[in-house]
Design an enzyme around this catalytic site. Structure first.
Site, short mmCIF file in Angstrom:
data_model
loop_
_atom_site.label_atom_id
_atom_site.label_comp_id
_atom_site.label_asym_id
_atom_site.label_seq_id
_atom_site.Cartn_x
_atom_site.Cartn_y
_atom_site.Cartn_z
N HIS A 419 -46.86 -75.65 -8.90
CA HIS A 419 -45.67 -74.80 -8.89
C HIS A 419 -44.89 -74.99 -10.18
CE1 HIS A 419 -46.50 -74.93 -4.46
NE2 HIS A 419 -46.19 -73.66 -4.60
N ALA A 421 -44.24 -73.01 -14.43
CA ALA A 421 -44.02 -71.72 -15.10
C ALA A 421 -45.30 -70.91 -15.20
CB ALA A 421 -43.42 -71.97 -16.49
N MET A 422 -46.45 -71.55 -15.33
CA MET A 422 -47.72 -70.82 -15.40
C MET A 422 -47.98 -70.08 -14.09
SD MET A 422 -50.40 -73.27 -17.42
CE MET A 422 -50.13 -74.65 -16.33
N ASP A 460 -40.34 -69.27 -7.56
CA ASP A 460 -40.50 -70.71 -7.33
C ASP A 460 -39.68 -71.55 -8.30
OD1 ASP A 460 -42.12 -71.04 -5.11
OD2 ASP A 460 -43.98 -70.74 -6.22
N ASP A 570 -48.64 -64.45 -4.73
CA ASP A 570 -48.30 -65.86 -4.68
C ASP A 570 -49.53 -66.73 -4.43
OD1 ASP A 570 -46.65 -68.05 -4.81
OD2 ASP A 570 -45.98 -67.90 -2.72
N GLN A 621 -60.23 -75.48 1.39
CA GLN A 621 -60.12 -74.18 0.72
C GLN A 621 -60.83 -73.08 1.51
OE1 GLN A 621 -58.23 -73.24 -1.95
NE2 GLN A 621 -57.37 -75.28 -1.54
#
Length: 704
Positions: A419, A421-422, A460, A570, A621
């Site tokens: 979580h 900036a990328m 975020d 998201d 996953q």
């Protein structure tokens, strides 16, 4: 006040839909009445409506033709009894037929008598043509000596006119044709010396009637079978609903009422349709409001019924609000090509080329963009899309203020493994791709695209790297501040507008007052919708309303759809290329593991899939992709109906599921703590280093 119960369809069994193939009627009288009503209403909007209006003029023109033929004889002959008889009959038939057509078309009689009126018109016109034939005149009047205008062409014409008009009373049609054919044959054989011609004429008329009856039989039988099929399906669905335990819920009873009113609406008279439609609108509003309230108590056990224990616990902890189980205008958007000079300040050519893929390429390499913009992907992407959508010009936004906002937003993102900036930039790119490759691109206004940009980039901001459940369990000050309700998402929204409280950073300050209020409301709602605890509530609500493209013009539908878009963006890594998806999966796993480490040290239960000692990443996953990502993306595309979204996103999720399953088959059953992660190690070698510092095995793996 007198309460009138809503009308309901009678419960019928298959035997009630039995067809008498001889008379072509339903054996059950009530079913027959329902069919006639449904058929009448269906044909009001069917092409037969236009055929109905065209048959009657042709019928009347045929009678006029015979009348003119008789009137022309007045120039050559004196008026006699025969002439008076013919003219009076034709004029009487014309007037009677016109009145019948008018009454039937205006719906001035009961529905069940319309076919009788039609048959009477058909039969009387045919009989009168026969009575005006020379054969009947010779028998009735001596020395008639009138024009021999045969009735056979007129009879065949009327028969063909009504080829597909007569429906729902096949027995009456059969009787009418027998009477017509018998009358025609009687007078033909009474006054003919030879038999060859009368026989041929009777055969010709009989063949025309047979063709008419066969065509109508096939058409009507098809209508009846379709009617039976539709009602048996509806009956089966109603039985399932009645047998369901959840049918006791008020919203299901309201929904049942809505469905029954919808099924009866086509059968209602025009003067009753408006109040019924108004009632339906009110019932839908009541149902929607009730379900919105009910969603806070959504039954997660039903959703996770077929999952294994670990996936079930994970979804209960992270993707529902039940932290403790069982506790309950706008200008049209205009895009323009952005010149390199407008975005090349302090950026190299490679960074510019990456930015130009936003909205075009689903798999934009945000990690590479981060490296080429000196860890400023939000600022670079934000300024680029503002130019791309002409938003500086549209709202007279100062570029310096916008730049300050993006810079401050970026600085407030913490250096978390996932979580960060990328991630914010990645979901902006994903969201704009979804919009650009669907009908949304032609339906969103400039204000709405500005809302999308701000909400995606800020969704975020300030994220501490922990889940809402973690903050609530540890009684964090954020959880206390926001009363354990969407803790992080409320914080993200508050921090975003706190940044904009500085005039030098208020990207929305040039908006008009009403525009600002709308933008603030939508930005907050979109950010709050990213709360994983609201996932099933938002998804279920969107599915239930079954929006269509036409609905997207409404504010409600547009906001609900954008919520699903930001949620899909998201978790967009789920639909990225396998290498990119696995890389992001390792990053989010590391963030989870850091939380799990703290939970262990504090002696609290470790959240599901947050224990680096036991969590098997491929398995976690696969559960995430199958149970969360794929249903969400499929629901979104059922609304978007985008072939690009289907091929680039949904199919890629399935490919990623298959890739993780291959990892398990290849023996990758190891946890992140163990050293030999053969396949995952190869992925880690390909991935760009994005973590700062740390000593965990997963960080070392990704950095390698």
């Amino acid at each position: 006040m007198k309460v009138i119960p809503y009308p309901v369809l009678p419960n019928r069994t298959e035997r009630d839909y039995d067809i008498n193939y001889l008379t072509l009627n339903f054996r059950n009288r009530q079913t027959e009445v329902s069919f006639i009503r449904a058929l009448s209403k269906t044909y009001k909007t069917h092409t037969l409506k236009y055929r109905f209006t065209s048959i009657h003029p042709f019928h009347l023109m045929l009678l006029i033709l015979y009348l003119i033929a008789y009137l022309l004889q007045l120039h050559n002959k004196t008026l006699n009894n025969t002439m008076i008889f013919q003219i009076v009959l034709i004029i009487s038939c014309f007037i009677t037929t016109s009145i019948c057509f008018f009454i039937r078309s205006r719906g001035m009689i009961k529905l069940l008598y319309k076919d009788w009126l039609l048959y009477a018109t058909y039969l009387s016109s045919s009989i009168i043509l026969i009575l005006n034939d020379s054969d009947f005149q010779d028998v009735t009047f001596s020395n008639s000596n009138i024009l021999d205008l045969p009735s056979l062409p007129g009879l065949i014409a009327i028969c063909m006119y009504y080829n597909s008009e007569i429906l729902s009373s096949y027995a009456l049609l059969f009787i009418s044709n027998i009477v017509i054919l018998a009358s025609f044959a009687l007078f033909r054989f009474m006054n003919r010396e030879g038999l060859a011609r009368p026989i041929l004429e009777v055969i010709l008329l009989g063949l025309s009637q047979i063709y008419q009856m066969v065509s109508i039989y096939i058409s009507e039988l098809g209508e009846r079978k379709q009617f039976v099929e539709q009602h048996l399906i509806l009956s089966g669905e109603n039985e399932k609903m009645v047998s369901s335990v959840e049918n006791d819920r008020p919203d299901f009873r309201v929904q049942d009422c809505i469905e029954e009113l919808n099924s009866l609406l086509p059968l209602m008279q025009d003067n009753l349709k408006y109040p019924i439609e108004k009632t339906l609108s009110c019932l839908k509003s009541i149902s929607s409001e009730y379900r919105t309230r009910l969603n806070s108590d959504i039954n997660i056990e039903a959703i996770t019924k077929n999952l294994d224990d670990e996936d079930k616990i994970y979804i209960q902890q992270s993707w529902s609000n039940n932290q403790i189980l069982n506790v309950r205008k706008k200008r049209k958007l205009r895009m323009s090509a952005v010149e390199n000079k407008a975005i090349s300040k302090n950026l190299d050519l490679d960074a510019v080329l990456i930015l130009k893929q936003i909205g075009v390429n689903w798999n934009v390499n945000i990690i590479d963009l981060n490296n080429r913009t000196t860890n400023s992907p939000i600022t670079a992407a934000g300024k680029y899309v503002m130019n791309l959508y002409n938003l500086y010009e549209a709202f007279n936004i100062d570029e310096k203020i916008a730049s300050n906002f993006f810079l401050r937003l970026e600085k407030n993102y913490k250096p978390n493994p996932y979580h960060n900036a990328m991630h914010a930039t990645d979901i902006l790119a994903s969201g704009l791709y979804i919009i650009s490759n669907s009908f949304m691109s032609n339906s969103l206004s400039e204000l709405e695209i500005l809302i999308v940009i701000v909400s995606h980039l800020a969704h975020d901001v300030g994220h501490p790297g922990f889940t809402n459940r973690f903050l609530i369990n540890f009684q964090d000050k954020l959880a206390i501040q926001y009363n354990d309700i969407s803790v992080l998402e409320n914080m993200h929204s508050s921090l975003t507008f706190s940044i904009m409280s500085d005039p030098d950073k208020n990207i929305l300050q040039s908006l008009e007052y009403d525009q600002y209020l709308l933008a603030r409301k939508w930005i907050i709602e979109l950010i709050l919708s990213t709360d994983m605890g609201k996932h099933f509530e938002i998804l279920g609500n969107f599915r239930m309303k079954m929006y269509t493209i036409k609905d997207f013009e409404s504010i409600e539908c547009k906001l609900e759809a954008l919520k699903v878009v930001i949620k899909s963006s998201d978790i967009g890594h789920a639909a990225k290329t396998t290498d990119s998806h696995m890389h992001w999966s390792l990053l989010i796993s590391e963030e989870f593991f850091r939380q799990g480490d703290i939970e262990k040290e504090s002696g609290k239960p470790v959240s599901m899939y947050c224990d680096r000692d036991t969590t098997i990443i491929p398995k976690s996953q696969i559960g995430f992709l199958k149970n969360i990502a794929l249903p969400l993306y499929e629901t979104l595309n059922s609304f978007l109906n985008s072939s690009s979204f289907e091929s680039h996103c949904i199919e890629q999720i399935r490919n990623n599921i298959a890739s993780w399953e291959l990892e398990i088959k290849a023996g990758a059953q190891l946890t992140m703590k163990e050293s030999q992660l053969r396949t995952l190690l190869s992925v880690g070698e390909k991935a760009s280093s994005s973590l700062q510092s740390g000593k965990s095995a997963s960080e070392l793996l990704v950095n390698k």
